[in-house]
Design an enzyme around this catalytic site. Sequence first.
Site, PDB file in Angstrom:
ATOM      1  N   HIS A  64       1.199  -1.945  -0.120  1.00 57.97           N
ATOM      2  CA  HIS A  64       0.430  -0.245  -0.376  1.00 57.97           C
ATOM      3  C   HIS A  64       0.914   1.589   0.255  1.00 57.97           C
ATOM      4  O   HIS A  64       2.009   1.246   0.562  1.00 57.97           O
ATOM      5  CB  HIS A  64      -0.783  -0.276   0.637  1.00 57.97           C
ATOM      6  N   HIS A 122       1.403   5.247   0.486  1.00 62.22           N
ATOM      7  CA  HIS A 122       0.011   6.860   1.811  1.00 62.22           C
ATOM      8  C   HIS A 122       0.184   7.838   1.157  1.00 62.22           C
ATOM      9  O   HIS A 122       1.821   8.072   0.060  1.00 62.22           O
ATOM     10  CB  HIS A 122       0.511   6.667   3.499  1.00 62.22           C
TER      11      HIS A 122
END
Length: 136
Positions: free
Chosen positions: A99, A101
């Site tokens: 992932h 951010h």
Amino acid sequence: MDNCIFCKILRGEIPSTKLYEDENSMVILDISPAKKGHAILLAKEHAANLFELSDKSAEKILPVVKKVGQGIVKTLGCDGLNVLQNNGEASGQTVFHLHVHMIPRYKGDDVSIGWKPLSYEEGEMALMAENIKKNL
């Protein structure tokens, strides 16, 4: 992966606030944001980190981060945007699914992302570079 929270979000088993989705990724608002508007890109391919992600999936991620990041900056009028991606527990990774951010930043805000700068001894930087190049 059955127990991966991000896989559950991608499958729709856990609700999320979606900003963007395509065949390779989904971008959602973080439920515990560093700043309001903090978004997370989730790779649809389950990989614990960047090093396990296929090249095919990896090449699709940065254009999405760019697109959504520009949307965040334009919408919020923030002064900047941190784009962060951690690999491994020592780097601060807590969910082991790739992932990225995207954190809106404002001059003088209270978000702390930093390190104490170090320096190299004479010749140490060149030696470090040569040793890393051997593993590319």
